[in-house]
Design a protein around this motif. Structure first.
Motif, PDB file in Angstrom:
ATOM      1  N   LEU A 208       0.836  -1.360   0.063  1.00  0.00           N
ATOM      2  CA  LEU A 208      -0.292   0.013  -0.055  1.00  0.00           C
ATOM      3  C   LEU A 208       1.015   1.187  -0.013  1.00  0.00           C
ATOM      4  CD1 LEU A 208      -3.046  -0.954   2.558  1.00  0.00           C
ATOM      5  CD2 LEU A 208      -2.399  -1.532   0.064  1.00  0.00           C
ATOM      6  N   SER A 209       1.886   1.180   0.503  1.00  0.00           N
ATOM      7  CA  SER A 209       2.906   2.105   0.600  1.00  0.00           C
ATOM      8  C   SER A 209       3.608   2.595  -0.825  1.00  0.00           C
ATOM      9  CB  SER A 209       4.635   2.076   2.117  1.00  0.00           C
ATOM     10  OG  SER A 209       3.910   2.095   3.167  1.00  0.00           O
ATOM     11  N   ALA A 210       3.485   1.074  -1.589  1.00  0.00           N
ATOM     12  CA  ALA A 210       4.170   2.364  -2.895  1.00  0.00           C
ATOM     13  C   ALA A 210       3.089   2.693  -3.890  1.00  0.00           C
ATOM     14  CB  ALA A 210       4.571   0.581  -3.532  1.00  0.00           C
ATOM     15  N   LEU A 211       1.927   2.908  -3.030  1.00  0.00           N
ATOM     16  CA  LEU A 211       0.800   3.549  -3.900  1.00  0.00           C
ATOM     17  C   LEU A 211       0.718   4.414  -4.191  1.00  0.00           C
ATOM     18  CD1 LEU A 211      -2.054   0.496  -3.732  1.00  0.00           C
ATOM     19  CD2 LEU A 211      -0.529   0.729  -5.803  1.00  0.00           C
ATOM     20  N   PRO A 212      -0.080   5.689  -4.101  1.00  0.00           N
ATOM     21  CA  PRO A 212      -0.189   6.842  -4.137  1.00  0.00           C
ATOM     22  C   PRO A 212      -1.923   7.358  -3.367  1.00  0.00           C
ATOM     23  CG  PRO A 212      -1.025   6.216  -6.462  1.00  0.00           C
ATOM     24  CD  PRO A 212      -0.715   5.209  -5.886  1.00  0.00           C
ATOM     25  N   LEU A 213      -1.309   7.084  -2.366  1.00  0.00           N
ATOM     26  CA  LEU A 213      -3.188   6.831  -1.400  1.00  0.00           C
ATOM     27  C   LEU A 213      -2.236   8.094  -0.438  1.00  0.00           C
ATOM     28  CD1 LEU A 213      -3.168   2.983   0.207  1.00  0.00           C
ATOM     29  CD2 LEU A 213      -4.773   5.531  -1.281  1.00  0.00           C
ATOM     30  N   THR A 214      -3.540   8.913  -0.197  1.00  0.00           N
ATOM     31  CA  THR A 214      -3.205  10.411   0.833  1.00  0.00           C
ATOM     32  C   THR A 214      -3.483   9.881   2.312  1.00  0.00           C
ATOM     33  OG1 THR A 214      -4.137  11.665  -0.951  1.00  0.00           O
ATOM     34  CG2 THR A 214      -3.883  12.090   1.550  1.00  0.00           C
ATOM     35  N   ARG A 300       7.503   0.709  23.421  1.00  0.00           N
ATOM     36  CA  ARG A 300       7.942   0.339  22.145  1.00  0.00           C
ATOM     37  C   ARG A 300       9.366   1.104  21.644  1.00  0.00           C
ATOM     38  NH1 ARG A 300       4.931  -4.186  18.640  1.00  0.00           N
ATOM     39  NH2 ARG A 300       6.965  -2.805  17.409  1.00  0.00           N
ATOM     40  N   ASN A 301       8.806   2.492  22.295  1.00  0.00           N
ATOM     41  CA  ASN A 301       9.919   3.642  21.034  1.00  0.00           C
ATOM     42  C   ASN A 301       9.315   3.382  19.361  1.00  0.00           C
ATOM     43  OD1 ASN A 301      10.662   6.052  20.941  1.00  0.00           O
ATOM     44  ND2 ASN A 301      13.125   4.973  20.844  1.00  0.00           N
ATOM     45  N   ALA A 302       8.099   3.199  19.226  1.00  0.00           N
ATOM     46  CA  ALA A 302       7.598   3.164  17.947  1.00  0.00           C
ATOM     47  C   ALA A 302       7.509   4.164  17.038  1.00  0.00           C
ATOM     48  CB  ALA A 302       6.416   1.587  17.697  1.00  0.00           C
ATOM     49  N   HIS A 303       6.995   4.113  15.827  1.00  0.00           N
ATOM     50  CA  HIS A 303       6.831   5.901  14.595  1.00  0.00           C
ATOM     51  C   HIS A 303       6.507   5.072  14.226  1.00  0.00           C
ATOM     52  CE1 HIS A 303      10.899   6.270  13.619  1.00  0.00           C
ATOM     53  NE2 HIS A 303      11.271   6.161  14.528  1.00  0.00           N
ATOM     54  N   GLN A 304       6.030   6.055  12.286  1.00  0.00           N
ATOM     55  CA  GLN A 304       5.141   5.246  11.584  1.00  0.00           C
ATOM     56  C   GLN A 304       6.470   5.447  10.940  1.00  0.00           C
ATOM     57  OE1 GLN A 304       1.730   7.968  10.462  1.00  0.00           O
ATOM     58  NE2 GLN A 304       2.531   7.154   8.004  1.00  0.00           N
ATOM     59  N   GLY A 305       6.851   4.231   9.458  1.00  0.00           N
ATOM     60  CA  GLY A 305       8.059   4.533   9.134  1.00  0.00           C
ATOM     61  C   GLY A 305       9.392   3.800   9.202  1.00  0.00           C
ATOM     62  N   ARG A 306       9.191   3.505  10.249  1.00  0.00           N
ATOM     63  CA  ARG A 306      10.469   3.306  10.826  1.00  0.00           C
ATOM     64  C   ARG A 306      11.536   2.457  10.121  1.00  0.00           C
ATOM     65  NH1 ARG A 306      13.038  -0.430  14.318  1.00  0.00           N
ATOM     66  NH2 ARG A 306      11.290  -1.077  14.798  1.00  0.00           N
ATOM     67  N   LEU A 307      10.445   1.274   9.950  1.00  0.00           N
ATOM     68  CA  LEU A 307      11.332  -0.046   8.668  1.00  0.00           C
ATOM     69  C   LEU A 307      10.763   0.250   7.443  1.00  0.00           C
ATOM     70  CD1 LEU A 307       9.765  -2.738  11.489  1.00  0.00           C
ATOM     71  CD2 LEU A 307      11.790  -1.703  11.255  1.00  0.00           C
ATOM     72  N   TYR A 308       9.267   1.457   6.985  1.00  0.00           N
ATOM     73  CA  TYR A 308      10.038   1.818   6.167  1.00  0.00           C
ATOM     74  C   TYR A 308      10.926   1.475   5.040  1.00  0.00           C
ATOM     75  CZ  TYR A 308       7.966   4.073   1.082  1.00  0.00           C
ATOM     76  OH  TYR A 308       7.813   4.439  -0.096  1.00  0.00           O
ATOM     77  N   PRO A 309      10.748   0.125   4.095  1.00  0.00           N
ATOM     78  CA  PRO A 309      11.780   0.378   3.108  1.00  0.00           C
ATOM     79  C   PRO A 309      11.711   1.178   1.551  1.00  0.00           C
ATOM     80  CG  PRO A 309       9.956  -1.294   2.601  1.00  0.00           C
ATOM     81  CD  PRO A 309       9.703  -0.845   3.620  1.00  0.00           C
ATOM     82  N   SER A 310      12.620   1.982   1.094  1.00  0.00           N
ATOM     83  CA  SER A 310      12.143   2.905   0.449  1.00  0.00           C
ATOM     84  C   SER A 310      12.457   2.664  -1.064  1.00  0.00           C
ATOM     85  CB  SER A 310      13.114   4.293   0.720  1.00  0.00           C
ATOM     86  OG  SER A 310      14.470   3.832   0.605  1.00  0.00           O
ATOM     87  N   SER A 311      12.620   1.639  -1.459  1.00  0.00           N
ATOM     88  CA  SER A 311      12.651   0.898  -2.687  1.00  0.00           C
ATOM     89  C   SER A 311      11.155  -0.126  -2.515  1.00  0.00           C
ATOM     90  CB  SER A 311      13.792  -0.312  -2.749  1.00  0.00           C
ATOM     91  OG  SER A 311      13.850  -0.559  -2.014  1.00  0.00           O
ATOM     92  N   THR A 312      10.426   0.187  -2.321  1.00  0.00           N
ATOM     93  CA  THR A 312       8.876  -0.722  -2.383  1.00  0.00           C
ATOM     94  C   THR A 312       8.113  -1.051  -3.824  1.00  0.00           C
ATOM     95  OG1 THR A 312       8.894  -1.605   0.311  1.00  0.00           O
ATOM     96  CG2 THR A 312       6.931  -1.649  -1.218  1.00  0.00           C
ATOM     97  N   LYS A 313       8.599  -2.221  -4.050  1.00  0.00           N
ATOM     98  CA  LYS A 313       7.189  -1.781  -5.606  1.00  0.00           C
ATOM     99  C   LYS A 313       6.112  -3.056  -5.643  1.00  0.00           C
ATOM    100  CE  LYS A 313      10.540   0.822  -7.584  1.00  0.00           C
ATOM    101  NZ  LYS A 313      10.537   2.338  -7.631  1.00  0.00           N
ATOM    102  N   VAL A 314       5.057  -2.106  -5.962  1.00  0.00           N
ATOM    103  CA  VAL A 314       3.802  -2.872  -5.561  1.00  0.00           C
ATOM    104  C   VAL A 314       4.403  -4.467  -7.035  1.00  0.00           C
ATOM    105  CG1 VAL A 314       1.713  -3.502  -7.397  1.00  0.00           C
ATOM    106  CG2 VAL A 314       2.945  -1.032  -5.765  1.00  0.00           C
ATOM    107  N   THR A 315       3.750  -5.361  -6.946  1.00  0.00           N
ATOM    108  CA  THR A 315       4.538  -7.150  -7.243  1.00  0.00           C
ATOM    109  C   THR A 315       2.788  -7.538  -7.582  1.00  0.00           C
ATOM    110  OG1 THR A 315       4.825  -7.914  -5.008  1.00  0.00           O
ATOM    111  CG2 THR A 315       6.221  -7.072  -6.047  1.00  0.00           C
TER     112      THR A 315
END
Length: 315
Positions: A208-214, A300-315
């Motif tokens: 979903l992160s690879a899609l142009p969602l707001t 957990r000191n968690a936050h949005q995007g901490r593990l987001y892989p910037s190279s993700t593509k839709v498969t």
């Protein structure tokens, strides 16, 4: 958009106020639409989990006009917040599934109601013709507009199993075409559908992160009385994993950490009336769940995007 250092994720309410300059409340509408997965165009019987009664408030019935529903919704909310402004939320069933003339008439009736500042339109990925996009593109130039697609899963096997009536490629196409018109796009996803384990669910965050969602809205799976899915659970409970609140909170946090950092997160849970649930719910109101989620993210000191892989593509 960057997350404030004091915030763990991008919150929908803050984003709306940023867009509109005032505090706003969505008012749900039932505009009398049906669904191509019910009337035979793509299927019959609807999605196996679906019962629209689970999210329609009392004022949201088709016997009332759109104006009546909005005015009653305004009366309900204005008792506590007299200065509140509103968004007309076309929620029940498929709110782009009609002739263009009828759709325009209903949208414009909603926008004519005093203190309504814009529209949120819930629909399916297979119900967005280019002619309607032409109109929505123009509408978006002079009013707030958000189109929300119920994609529910990124896996075709799951979509087939729940009788969704569309595939993931159609979700990608609709989201991409809508965003290309400059229209903000939201998506709904159900976490915990049968056949989807933890790793499969977490992979959906990357897809979903690879899609142009707001915006993105998450829901836990709920089993509703009288639905085919409730019957499937009664016959084959081992096919399902129904999360405890603590399990679900940790899953959602893992999901959030894999999301694109600029996505706006609207909801994490659904609250169906207890009388409609085939399996008892958690007994948590939305704000109580969010408070528990935030505490756990802090732990957990968690936050949005901490593990987001910037190279993700839709498969």
């Amino acid at each position: 958009m960057l997350i404030c250092k004091m915030e763990r994720y991008n919150e929908y309410g803050f984003w709306l106020k940023e867009q509109l300059g005032v505090k706003v409340q969505k008012i749900s509408l039932n505009a009398g639409f049906t669904c191509p997965n019910r009337d035979g165009r793509v299927g019959t019987g609807g999605c196996t989990y679906c019962n629209n009664q689970t999210f329609n408030p009392d004022y949201c019935i088709t016997e009332k006009t759109i104006t009546q529903q909005l005015e009653e919704g305004k009366q309900f909310f204005s008792k506590k917040y007299p200065e509140m402004k509103y968004l007309a939320y076309f929620q029940a069933y498929t709110n782009t599934y009609d002739s263009l003339a009828n759709l325009k008439a209903k949208y414009e009736e909603a926008l004519s109601v005093p203190d309504v500042l814009g529209l949120v339109i819930g629909t399916r990925p297979d119900c967005m013709p280019d002619a309607l996009l032409d109109y929505l593109e123009e509408l978006n130039r002079h009013t707030f507009l958000l189109v929300e697609y119920g994609i529910e899963s990124a896996y075709d096997a799951t979509l087939s199993r729940i009788n969704r009536g569309h595939n993931h490629a159609q979700s990608v196409d609709a989201i991409t075409r809508t965003a290309a018109r400059g229209i903000p796009v939201g998506a709904h996803l159900i976490l915990g559908l049968p056949g989807e384990g933890r790793e499969a669910i977490l992979h959906e965050a990357e897809v979903l992160s690879a899609l142009p969602l707001t915006t993105l809205k998450l829901h836990q799976l709920q089993l509703i009385k009288g639905t085919r899915m409730a019957q499937e659970y009664a016959e084959h409970p081992s096919d399902f994993h129904l999360f405890t609140p603590d399990e679900y909170i940790d899953l959602v946090i893992d999901f959030i950490e894999r999301l694109r950092p600029d996505l706006i997160l609207e909801r994490f849970v659904s609250q169906s009336p207890s009388s409609l649930l085939a399996i008892p719910g958690w007994g948590l109101k939305n704000h109580e769940f969010v408070a528990k989620l935030r505490r756990r993210m802090n732990e957990r000191n968690a936050h949005q995007g901490r593990l987001y892989p910037s190279s993700t593509k839709v498969t």
